[in-house]
Structure formats: C-alpha cells, structure tokens
Scaffold this active site. Structure first.
Site, mmCIF file in Angstrom:
data_model
loop_
_atom_site.group_PDB
_atom_site.id
_atom_site.type_symbol
_atom_site.label_atom_id
_atom_site.label_comp_id
_atom_site.label_asym_id
_atom_site.label_seq_id
_atom_site.Cartn_x
_atom_site.Cartn_y
_atom_site.Cartn_z
ATOM 1 N N TYR A 61 0.901 -1.240 0.048
ATOM 2 C CA TYR A 61 0.008 -0.060 -0.035
ATOM 3 C C TYR A 61 0.885 1.015 0.073
ATOM 4 O O TYR A 61 1.535 1.418 0.891
ATOM 5 C CB TYR A 61 -0.849 0.067 1.372
ATOM 6 C CG TYR A 61 -1.816 1.109 1.403
ATOM 7 C CD1 TYR A 61 -2.234 1.875 0.217
ATOM 8 C CD2 TYR A 61 -2.588 1.319 2.527
ATOM 9 C CE1 TYR A 61 -2.955 2.978 0.310
ATOM 10 C CE2 TYR A 61 -3.520 2.296 2.644
ATOM 11 C CZ TYR A 61 -3.631 3.187 1.656
ATOM 12 O OH TYR A 61 -4.690 4.275 1.847
ATOM 13 N N LYS A 74 -1.247 -1.230 -3.988
ATOM 14 C CA LYS A 74 -2.358 -0.425 -4.160
ATOM 15 C C LYS A 74 -1.732 0.993 -4.261
ATOM 16 O O LYS A 74 -0.931 1.440 -3.319
ATOM 17 C CB LYS A 74 -3.344 -0.358 -2.748
ATOM 18 C CG LYS A 74 -4.346 0.566 -2.403
ATOM 19 C CD LYS A 74 -4.786 0.528 -1.142
ATOM 20 C CE LYS A 74 -5.775 1.411 -0.898
ATOM 21 N NZ LYS A 74 -6.387 1.590 0.695
ATOM 22 N N ILE A 103 -9.582 -0.717 -4.341
ATOM 23 C CA ILE A 103 -9.610 -0.609 -2.881
ATOM 24 C C ILE A 103 -10.490 0.660 -2.604
ATOM 25 O O ILE A 103 -9.924 1.880 -2.382
ATOM 26 C CB ILE A 103 -8.238 -0.611 -2.042
ATOM 27 C CG1 ILE A 103 -7.407 -1.851 -2.496
ATOM 28 C CG2 ILE A 103 -8.590 -0.900 -0.561
ATOM 29 C CD1 ILE A 103 -7.861 -3.096 -2.597
#
Length: 301
Positions: free
Chosen positions: A138, A167, A209
C-alpha cells in the site's frame, strides 16, 4: 499467478462500525460485509486508514478479523491492513491474520515513523516474510509520509513471490505506467483513491480498494465494470454523478465524511473514535449538500 484473482474487482476498505458505547459493533460489521459481497464486491479489506485502524487495539483488530472471516465463510477473502507502530507488532498481526483464516494482507508502512528506504524497506520485508499469504503493498505518501517508488516496489516484487499487488494512492496516475514499465504484468495494480478509479483502470488497474463503496456498493461495482469493459466514455455518466462523493475520500476527514454518507443512505452510522469527532457546523452543511444532491439524483442502474 496464483491467487491473482483476489486482487480483481471492487474490494471495499470497510469502515469499523462503533456502537453507542464506543465498542466495535460486530453484529453490524458482519451484516455490512455480507451486504457488500452480495452487491458484487470481491473481498473485504479491514483495518485500513478508513477502518480507523490506528485507534484500534491489537485485540480489537483480531476480533474484527474473526468476525469477518466467520461472516464471509469462504465466499470472499478477508485482506486486513497490516500496520503498527513497531515492526514486531506488525509481524505478529500478519501471523495472527494467517492463523485466523485471512486470504491475503495489505502491507502498510509503520504508523508515525517515516524515514528512508533502508528502514522502511526492512519493515516491509519483515511483514512480507512473516507469512506465505499473498501481499498487496500500500503506497499512500499523502497519509503515511512514506513514498514507495516504482523502483522500490519492483525490488520487493523481485525478492518475494508472495508480493502480488500494489495499491497505488500517491495521486499520480503516472505511477501505473512506471510500474508496468519495470514489472510488466508481474504485479496486479489497484486504485486506492476513489476519485481516480476511471483513470486508474485506463492505466491497467484490475482492482479498486474503494471507500464510498461502504455507502454505494452497487454503484461502485457498476462504475468499475463500466470503466473496465467500456473505458472512460462508457463510465462517464455514472462517474459524473459519483465524483462529488468520491472526492470525499481524499480529504483529511474522509472517515467522518464516508461514515456520514453511510448514515444518510441507511448503511451504517457516523460514529467515529476520538481523536476524530463528528463533523459539525458549516463543514457539515457543505458535506450534506453534496450528499443530499447525490441522493436526490441517484442513477437507475
């Protein structure tokens, strides 16, 4: 690539619901997760920024994971965010997540401390190596003050087969092209900022997401599918309606705002955990104008 499909589609960063006494509302959490999956979402990411993970105790995090794994009962993977103040605690959380039946991990930089790649890279390596679960890195330099460059992400992808996805929430859509240039299709790319979903999909993202999905799951799934299957033109009308809401995901009080939208549409309540406080005054009025306009003009899917 094994397990790659868990990174495809809309994967909600689920909010953490609180009861009137301030404790986690596990009954609603389970119900809400099932509602999201019933609407076409492909997995659930708890314990992220939107999940107010930094305000949750270690035991609360484990209890949330247990509730979600039981609620989804194998229908979709639970992919918790793994973040902590210390590397040791993050490693412990990753191992517990595997033991509790999670399908993957979203690996974050540590809370509070941001430094150079030698230290941040060592933290990520420890968490990734703690289990054999598929991992999504992330990258959110806006929130966490740590920016993982495409070159650094590629370094981890080459070193660890279980690093399967990233992400990307830098706000710079050019990062997708940079990652593709370095890695080809080695990593699945996922959009992490709601108001960049159509742009991200156009650049090769296969997953989202998502945040506003907590309030508008069917609309989120439809928007993603339109962008994936027909491109920006196909998604344009729905995106135009959704964008004022999606932009609520990119400001400091995004948790309060998204929970307020949930409350307005009947999919949750706006209770947050301090230091966050409910939005009030002119700020609340401005948010409600956006939300009420969206509700009044909701599209027929």
């Amino acid at each position: 690539m094994s397990n790659a499909s868990i990174w495809h589609g809309v994967i909600p960063a689920i909010t953490t619901p609180f009861a009137a006494d301030g404790q986690v509302d596990h009954a609603f959490l389970a119900e809400h997760a099932r509602t999201l999956i019933d609407s076409g979402c492909k997995g659930i990411v708890p314990l992220g920024s939107l999940g107010e993970a930094a305000t949750l105790t270690f035991d609360e995090k484990l209890a949330i994971i247990r509730t979600l794994v039981k609620a989804l009962d194998g229908r979709a993977p639970v992919i918790p965010g793994i973040a902590a103040l210390s590397t040791d605690e993050a490693v412990r959380l990753a191992r517990e997540a595997k033991a509790l039946g999670c399908g993957g991990l979203m690996v974050l930089p540590p809370y509070v401390y941001s430094t150079d790649w030698r230290e941040m890279g060592a933290h990520l390596r420890a968490v990734i190596a703690a289990t054999d679960l598929p991992c999504m890195l992330y990258n959110n330099p806006i929130a966490y003050k740590t920016d993982f460059t495409p070159e650094q992400i590629a370094e981890l992808a080459h070193a660890y087969p279980n690093v399967q996805a990233v992400k990307e929430s830098s706000g710079d859509v050019r990062r997708f092209a940079a990652l593709r240039a370095l890695l080809g299709d080695r990593l699945e790319l996922l959009v992490g900022m709601d108001d960049a979903i159509v742009e991200g999909v156009a650049m090769g993202a296969r997953g989202w997401i998502a945040g506003l999905v907590n309030a508008y799951p069917k609309e989120s799934v439809k928007l993603f599918e339109l962008a994936r299957d027909g491109g920006a033109d196909a998604a344009a009308e729905l995106y135009a309606w959704f964008l004022p809401l999606l932009r609520l995901d990119t400001v400091p009080k995004f948790v309060q705002l998204i929970k307020l939208v949930q409350q307005k549409v009947g999919l949750g309540n706006e209770r947050v955990r301090a230091p966050r406080l409910l939005i009030e005054g002119a700020e609340r009025d401005a948010a409600l104008r956006v939300i009420d306009h969206a509700i009044a003009n909701a599209p027929a899917l």
